[in-house]
Structure formats: C-alpha cells, structure tokens
Design an enzyme around this catalytic site. Structure first.
Site, PDB file in Angstrom:
ATOM      1  CD  GLN A   1     -12.935   0.978 -15.053  1.00 48.83           C
ATOM      2  OE1 GLN A   1     -12.626   1.690 -15.997  1.00 48.83           O
ATOM      3  NE2 GLN A   1     -14.112   0.374 -14.972  1.00 48.83           N
ATOM      4  CG  HIS A   2      -4.658   0.202 -11.146  1.00 50.22           C
ATOM      5  ND1 HIS A   2      -5.597   0.696 -10.266  1.00 50.22           N
ATOM      6  CD2 HIS A   2      -3.764  -0.495 -10.388  1.00 50.22           C
ATOM      7  CE1 HIS A   2      -5.289   0.316  -9.041  1.00 50.22           C
ATOM      8  NE2 HIS A   2      -4.180  -0.409  -9.085  1.00 50.22           N
TER       9      HIS A   2
ATOM     10  CE  LYS B   1      -9.202   2.003   2.941  1.00 48.78           C
ATOM     11  NZ  LYS B   1     -10.570   2.028   3.506  1.00 48.78           N
TER      12      LYS B   1
ATOM     13  NE  ARG C   1      -9.890 -11.343  22.515  1.00 49.79           N
ATOM     14  CZ  ARG C   1     -10.557 -11.801  21.455  1.00 49.79           C
ATOM     15  NH1 ARG C   1      -9.892 -12.412  20.480  1.00 49.79           N
ATOM     16  NH2 ARG C   1     -11.867 -11.641  21.368  1.00 49.79           N
TER      17      ARG C   1
ATOM     18  CB  SER D   1     -13.447  -7.862   0.930  1.00 47.59           C
ATOM     19  OG  SER D   1     -14.497  -7.424   1.760  1.00 47.59           O
TER      20      SER D   1
ATOM     21  CE  LYS E   1     -16.669   3.199   0.973  1.00 46.21           C
ATOM     22  NZ  LYS E   1     -15.750   2.266   1.624  1.00 46.21           N
TER      23      LYS E   1
END
Length: 558
Positions: A141-142, A171, A322, A438, A183
């Site tokens: 929770q930094h 990440k 692609r 996100s 998570k």
C-alpha cells in the site's frame, strides 16, 4: 541511444573474471559509449567468452512455490541495488545506519501486507447449496489504491494470490503506474456454473470484499483476469455502486475492465496482448540485443509460438501477425496445432468460437510433443505460471521467450536460459499493458469525461486552419494571377486531422509507456553488467521506485 546500447552491451557479455580484472575499464566503456571524453575501452573486454548475469541467489529447489519464486527474484534484484540505495541516501547518518535503513525498507517491501480469506454460501439453480472460497491479497500500500485482477480457477490458493499480488506491485512500478499490488481469486471452475450462478457468486464476493474494506475507488480496484471479463466487472461495479458506494460519485471507478456503457475504455480488452507486442517490438528492433542472439532486427522473418489462446494469447498473436511475424503453432490445455506456413489468428479465433476448441482447425495439423519445445524464434507462454522449469528449459529452441503469462519461468529455468544465451523478456514488464490501460480507465472514471472529448473539434479545426494558412502564404508568394496552390494532406495526415479517437489516445499512451520502460530496463541491464538478465534489471527498477516512495514518505510508528 542505439549506439550507446550496442557498445555498452559488449561489456555486459564479459565473464565475471574479465569484469573483475577490468573494473577501471567498466566506467571508461560506459562513459565512452555515452560520448563522454574518456579513454576507449580495452578491446579484450569485447572479446570475453561468456556473458555475465546476476549470481546473487544460490541454487533453489527446482520448482519453488509461486510466492517464494517471486521473493527469490526480488532478493536477486535487491542484493544488486542495495549499495546504490545506500549511496543515494542524503542523510547525516553513518554508513551502517544508512545500510540498516535500506535493509529495513527492503524488508518492508517484500512481504504481503494483507490477505483476506473468504467463505460464503450460494444456492444453485437446482436448489442445492454450495460454499465458495475466495481470496484477496494486498501486497503493498505504498501507493493507493491497490490494483490487481480477479481470477476464477480451481487452482486458486493463498500462495498464488500472494505471488500475483507481489508481481502486481513490481509490475506497476516498472511501468510507472501509481498503484500498489493486489490480486483476488475465487476457487471455482466457471464452466460448471450457469450465468445466473456466476452472477450470484460475483456479486456476493463483491459484497464480502466491501464489508472488509477490500474494494473502493481509492482503496482497492480489481480488474479482469483468468476466466473473468467485462461481464463480471460490470456486475462488480453495479453491486458496489448500488450498495456501499451509492453516495460516491466515483463509485464506478471501483473496478476496471468494464464495458464501455458502464464507464469502460476503448482498447482495454486487447491491452495486455498489445502490450506484449510492444514489449517484444522494443527489444527485437534493438540491433545490439539481436546481434547477441544471432538474429536480425525486426519481425519480418521471425516465427513464433503461442501457449494459451485466451485473451492475451489471441491479441499477442494478432498484433505480431499484423506486423509480419509468422505464427507456426498454438497450444492449449487440450492440445496443440501446428502449420509451418503460418496460422491466421482471425480464422483460428472464429473456429474456436464456433467449436469451443482449437483442435480440428482445418488449416493446421495436431502437434505431438510439448508446444514449449517447438522450433521457433519467439516463444510466448501466455497460459499459467511455472510452465518453463528445470526439466524442459534445456530443450527450448526459441531465442526469445516473451512472458505473456504471470510467472511462467521458474528460477532454475531462468538460470538455464541465461547460460544458453536466450533472451527472456520478463512478465513484470511484458504483460503490464493491462494495468497500464486500467490506469487510463480509472483516470477516465475519476474525471467523468472520455479522453479527447473536450479537444477533438478544437484540434481538428486547428489543423485545417494551419493548412489554409500554409496555402494562403504559398499563393501570396508564388501564385500567378491569383491562382490557387492547393495543399493536399496525405492519407495518414488526413486521419490525424480528423481527430484522435479515445482508442488512438489509449494505444499511443500504451506504446509510449512500454517504450520508456524498455529503455529503463536496457539502461539498468548495462549499468549493472547484467547482459540478457532483463528480469533482474526490471526488478532493480521496480525496487528503486518503491523504495523511493517508502523512504521519502517516512516510516510511520516505528
């Protein structure tokens, strides 16, 4: 930049003995490569027989549990960066006090802060009752809110959610997204439940998280993961907004990956796979790295194999196809297919939607053996953790392993790949596209306006006014008898003039994020002579950033 990377990488290929005997030349080489006035490096360094990589962690068990595996990678990075963190502390403390402070903060970063274990009943459609197990881990929770997906799987465990939560912390730090890691997992096989039952489970799980303070726009923001998607995120947002968040104007920011109508963002579904493509692109276009691997830069003549044809695997395959790479094999849990002439992602997607499996695809043959050991240039494990182990790593033929999944490579396998001169593009960087977009969605929800809505028309009109100004200037200078000199924009510029859509802005922001983070990893790998050990370089970057937050914020109540 490219010359600097290429020449400095020569040093990273030197063996430990060569590096030890040439410590003075190390600084000279890096300075010389940057163009600073310094003596040129000795040629012998460039001819060293073996590359050097971190040996900070001793041999561990072949396949450690997932959380210990992540902790091992963290320890490797921490041992390398510790001296620099001590050196960078600008305090009046003694050397010993500084080192104690650094080690103390590193010990704070490493463990999981909170783990919530839940059990709740649901009544199934046939009238029977079932108890559902679920977990939510908040690693750090930094930065708040915490961020991390929710997966539905029978393999969910406390160890798994702790490991995935810790990976989310690192990440987010690697790609400069200001979230802590989290998570969640619900221990079910969604294929065994009806849509009505899945909705009950999802909404009840949301309520249990809310009651314990494990969900909220500024507290903890879930996202899609394995076997979850827009539908489940919409149920979560609606449940939260209709209950505990009914007074909160930002209630729909409690979760990301929602449908557009519920506050989602264009480009989120393909974000992780697109991020995988951009991550590979940044390294495969770097000539210095490709020369180490004996490959030419670019996608043009490359073949690749995908393990896992879910959201990440599909979109990774689509973008690589692609841009000129050829997919020769795809594997899933029920079997694999192979075609040396290439597999079209759109055709395979349509076939799977119709038949529920990739097996039987008419334009490919069944592949016997392990898909991970197929002969290709790029291997993309996009399924689950611990797929590449000590037992199969020696037989992997790919030159580049692009970790689309979380934790697909064990520490022992990682070491083997480094010894075999195989580049592993690590998960904590490569699959960060999802959390990056996100973050964009979360900001959109807090701002209550879509990207570009306030500026679309202004920018478009400004572009047309610019073209008219250029045309009038040319006519005044060169026009004969008042003749016109029409300015005709190219097709590409015409697309730009029409104004960037929200998807264009999201794609641009994602590409920039992945490019900037890749450059940071490359510089760190050179700075610490890590060669192809990109995982340790990424962990070093993450640790430095998280450490800085803890150090500058101060440690409360100690």
């Amino acid at each position: 930049m490219y010359r600097y990377l290429g020449e400095a990488l020569l040093l990273s290929r030197a063996g430990p003995a060569a590096l030890g005997s040439a410590s003075a030349d190390s600084a000279a080489l890096l300075g010389w490569a940057r163009g600073q006035p310094a003596a040129a490096p000795q040629p012998g360094l460039a001819l060293a027989a073996r590359r050097h990589y971190s040996e900070a962690v001793a041999d561990r068990e072949d396949d450690p549990n997932f959380f210990k595996m992540v902790e091992g990678f963290f320890d490797r990075g921490a041992s390398i960066v510790e001296d620099k963190l001590v050196e960078d502390l600008r305090t009046r403390e003694s050397e010993e006090q500084k080192r104690n402070r650094v080690r103390g903060i590193l010990r704070i970063i490493k463990p999981c802060n909170h783990v919530l274990s839940l059990s709740f009943p649901i009544r199934r459609d046939d009238g029977s009752w079932e108890v559902i197990e679920g977990y939510r881990a908040q690693h750090s929770q930094h930065r708040t809110p915490c961020k991390g997906g929710i997966r539905y799987s029978t393999d969910v465990s406390v160890d798994e959610v702790k490991a995935l939560a810790s990976l989310m912390t690192y990440k987010c730090a690697v790609v400069d997204v200001p979230f802590g890691g989290a998570k969640a997992g619900v221990k079910i096989n969604p294929k065994n439940y009806t849509d009505n039952e899945l909705e009950k489970i999802t909404r009840r799980f949301t309520m249990e998280l809310a009651k314990k303070g494990f969900i909220g726009p500024g507290i903890d923001v879930p996202a899609p993961d394995m076997s979850t998607g827009e539908r489940e995120m919409s149920w979560i947002a609606d449940t939260y907004a209709s209950t505990i968040g009914h007074y909160d104007i930002n209630a729909h920011a409690c979760v990301t990956g929602k449908p557009i109508s519920q506050g989602g963002i264009h480009g989120r579904i393909s974000a992780t796979g697109r991020g995988v493509f951009h991550g590979i692109e940044n390294f495969i276009n770097e000539a210095s790295y490709m020369s180490i691997l004996g490959m030419t830069p670019g996608f043009g003549d490359k073949t690749f194999v995908v393990q896992g044809f879910g959201n990440v695997g599909l979109h990774s395959m689509r973008y690589l196809h692609r841009f000129g790479a050829k997919c020769i094999a795809v594997g899933e849990s029920d079997g694999s297919i192979w075609n040396p002439d290439g597999i079209d992602p759109k055709e395979l997607e349509d076939f799977k939607l119709q038949h529920g499996s990739i097996l039987g695809f008419p334009k490919a043959k069944p592949y016997e053996g392990s898909i991970l050991e197929a002969d290709c240039d790029i291997l993309i494990p996009a399924a689950s953790e611990k797929q590449l182990t000590k037992s199969n790593a020696p037989r992997v033929k790919a030159k580049i392993i692009a970790e689309g999944a979380n934790g697909p490579t064990t520490p022992e396998a990682d070491k083997i790949f480094l010894e075999r001169n195989i580049m592993v593009i690590p998960d904590l960087y490569l699959n960060a596209g999802g959390v990056t977009v996100s973050y964009f969605e979360w900001l959109k929800n807090l701002n209550h306006v879509s990207y570009g809505r306030l500026t679309f028309k202004y920018e478009r009109d400004s572009n047309y006014h610019l073209l008219m100004s250029v045309q009038e200037s040319l006519e005044r200078k060169f026009g004969k008898h008042g003749g016109t000199i029409p300015i005709v924009p190219t097709a590409e510029f015409q697309d730009r003039i029409s104004g960037a859509s929200e998807k264009d802005i999201v794609h641009s922001g994602l590409a920039y994020t992945m490019e900037r983070s890749a450059r940071q990893i490359m510089r760190t790998a050179m700075k610490y002579n890590l060669g192809l050990d990109l995982r340790t370089a990424a962990y070093v970057n993450a640790i430095e950033k998280v450490f800085k937050v803890y150090n500058e914020a101060g440690v409360t109540f100690t």
